[in-house]
Motif scaffolding. Structure first.
Motif, PDB file in Angstrom:
ATOM      1  N   LEU A 138      37.012  44.082  48.758  1.00  0.00           N
ATOM      2  CA  LEU A 138      37.352  43.798  47.365  1.00  0.00           C
ATOM      3  C   LEU A 138      38.689  44.394  46.963  1.00  0.00           C
ATOM      4  O   LEU A 138      39.244  44.021  45.928  1.00  0.00           O
ATOM      5  N   PHE A 139      39.220  45.317  47.762  1.00  0.00           N
ATOM      6  CA  PHE A 139      40.481  45.984  47.438  1.00  0.00           C
ATOM      7  C   PHE A 139      41.360  46.037  48.687  1.00  0.00           C
ATOM      8  O   PHE A 139      40.861  45.936  49.807  1.00  0.00           O
ATOM      9  N   SER A 141      24.670  41.912  40.418  1.00  0.00           N
ATOM     10  CA  SER A 141      25.410  42.912  41.196  1.00  0.00           C
ATOM     11  C   SER A 141      24.475  43.955  41.799  1.00  0.00           C
ATOM     12  O   SER A 141      23.596  44.486  41.118  1.00  0.00           O
ATOM     13  N   ASP A 172      30.133  51.217  39.941  1.00  0.00           N
ATOM     14  CA  ASP A 172      30.919  52.415  40.222  1.00  0.00           C
ATOM     15  C   ASP A 172      30.091  53.692  40.312  1.00  0.00           C
ATOM     16  O   ASP A 172      30.405  54.584  41.112  1.00  0.00           O
ATOM     17  N   ARG A 187      30.045  44.852  40.907  1.00  0.00           N
ATOM     18  CA  ARG A 187      30.694  44.830  39.596  1.00  0.00           C
ATOM     19  C   ARG A 187      31.416  46.159  39.355  1.00  0.00           C
ATOM     20  O   ARG A 187      31.426  47.032  40.215  1.00  0.00           O
ATOM     21  N   ASP A 188      32.021  46.283  38.162  1.00  0.00           N
ATOM     22  CA  ASP A 188      32.772  47.495  37.784  1.00  0.00           C
ATOM     23  C   ASP A 188      33.991  47.689  38.688  1.00  0.00           C
ATOM     24  O   ASP A 188      34.205  48.770  39.252  1.00  0.00           O
ATOM     25  N   LEU A 189      34.806  46.647  38.822  1.00  0.00           N
ATOM     26  CA  LEU A 189      35.917  46.710  39.761  1.00  0.00           C
ATOM     27  C   LEU A 189      36.871  47.863  39.471  1.00  0.00           C
ATOM     28  O   LEU A 189      37.318  48.542  40.398  1.00  0.00           O
ATOM     29  N   GLU A 208      37.350  50.810  42.177  1.00  0.00           N
ATOM     30  CA  GLU A 208      38.645  51.131  42.766  1.00  0.00           C
ATOM     31  C   GLU A 208      38.986  52.599  42.567  1.00  0.00           C
ATOM     32  O   GLU A 208      39.549  53.249  43.443  1.00  0.00           O
ATOM     33  N   THR A 227      32.307  39.049  42.902  1.00  0.00           N
ATOM     34  CA  THR A 227      31.892  39.955  41.830  1.00  0.00           C
ATOM     35  C   THR A 227      31.087  39.191  40.793  1.00  0.00           C
ATOM     36  O   THR A 227      31.204  37.965  40.661  1.00  0.00           O
TER      37      THR A 227
END
Length: 267
Positions: free
Chosen positions: A60-61, A116, A120, A141-143, A147, A158
């Protein structure tokens, strides 16, 4: 509610920490972290490598290099009117609280896209306990928060609503599927920007030991292509030019096009 038994994380679970020999794990993790997933799968080409890929599971990152860890697993099931949660303590909380340094958490969400399975706060608990990554064939979720936690996470996409209305974390540290691949607790997980793969314990040394020569073969073929040779002549490396490769290993001398043509029978 009927009393359905199910496996949960505990000191006597069949795949608990006490069963795994982790004495060499740091060395293995370090060695695997040098290896791209594509190279590992090439080295496992005789083992039906498509079965080892967690399909459609992506980082995702932005991620530099590879990460590796031992699989710890969590299986989600659909909810039902009479089963809004699993019997006993939530297995996802128990797994995250029992996470050990070097664990790579694998969540079997059955590909469900509308709930989800990680945000986080749960990721933070995993990170604090030493997890190296979390992967699911579901969604997260809670990108922004994820991160900020800094834990590498992999998912199909997501979705901003938690899984509670539709999925329930049911059992942990049991064999699961994720992205169509079988993952057994204690397997090795290797992940990078190309994807996430599972490497069974019995094959991990084959991958590590084979990577050095694999890398040299790739360098040799790349150098031939940069010299203008065709794919037919240079890649994948034809068996006929292997003696030229062995010479290259001993003295670093790249063969000429004429030498390659001769070795390939003039083709």
């Amino acid at each position: 509610m009927s009393n359905i038994s199910h496996a949960r994380v505990s000191s006597n679970a069949p795949y608990s920490e006490g069963v795994l020999n982790r004495s060499d794990d740091a060395t293995i993790r370090s060695a695997l972290a040098r290896i791209p997933t594509t190279a590992a799968l090439d080295l496992l080409k005789e083992q039906d490598p498509c079965q080892l890929v967690l399909s459609n599971v992506k980082t995702l990152f932005p991620l530099e290099g590879s990460i590796a860890g031992r699989a710890r697993t969590l299986r989600f099931l659909p909810t039902r009117v009479d089963y809004r949660k699993a019997p006993g303590e939530p297995p996802n909380f128990r797994l995250l609280d029992a996470t050990q340094p070097g664990d790579f958490l694998i969540f079997d969400a059955q590909g469900w896209p509308r709930g989800s399975v990680l945000g986080d706060m749960l990721a933070l608990r995993a990170k604090i306990n030493g997890a190296v990554g979390v992967a699911t064939d579901g969604v997260m979720r809670d990108l922004v928060g994820l991160e900020g936690v800094g834990l590498p996470v992999f998912a199909t996409s997501t979705f901003p609503v938690p899984s509670a209305p539709t999925l329930v974390a049911w059992e942990a540290d049991v064999p699961v599927q994720c992205g169509g691949a079988l993952v057994v607790p204690g397997d090795w997980i290797l992940a990078d920007r190309d994807g996430v793969i599972v490497i069974p314990e019995r094959w991990v040394n084959d991958v590590i030991d084979g990577f050095e020569i694999f890398t040299k073969e790739e360098q040799f073929c790349r150098a031939l292509l940069l010299d203008g040779l065709s794919l037919h002549q240079a890649y994948p490396m034809p068996p006929a030019i292997r003696p030229l490769f062995e010479r290259y290993l001993s003295d670093g001398r790249l063969p000429s096009e004429a030498e390659v043509l001769k070795a390939n029978g003039g083709h």
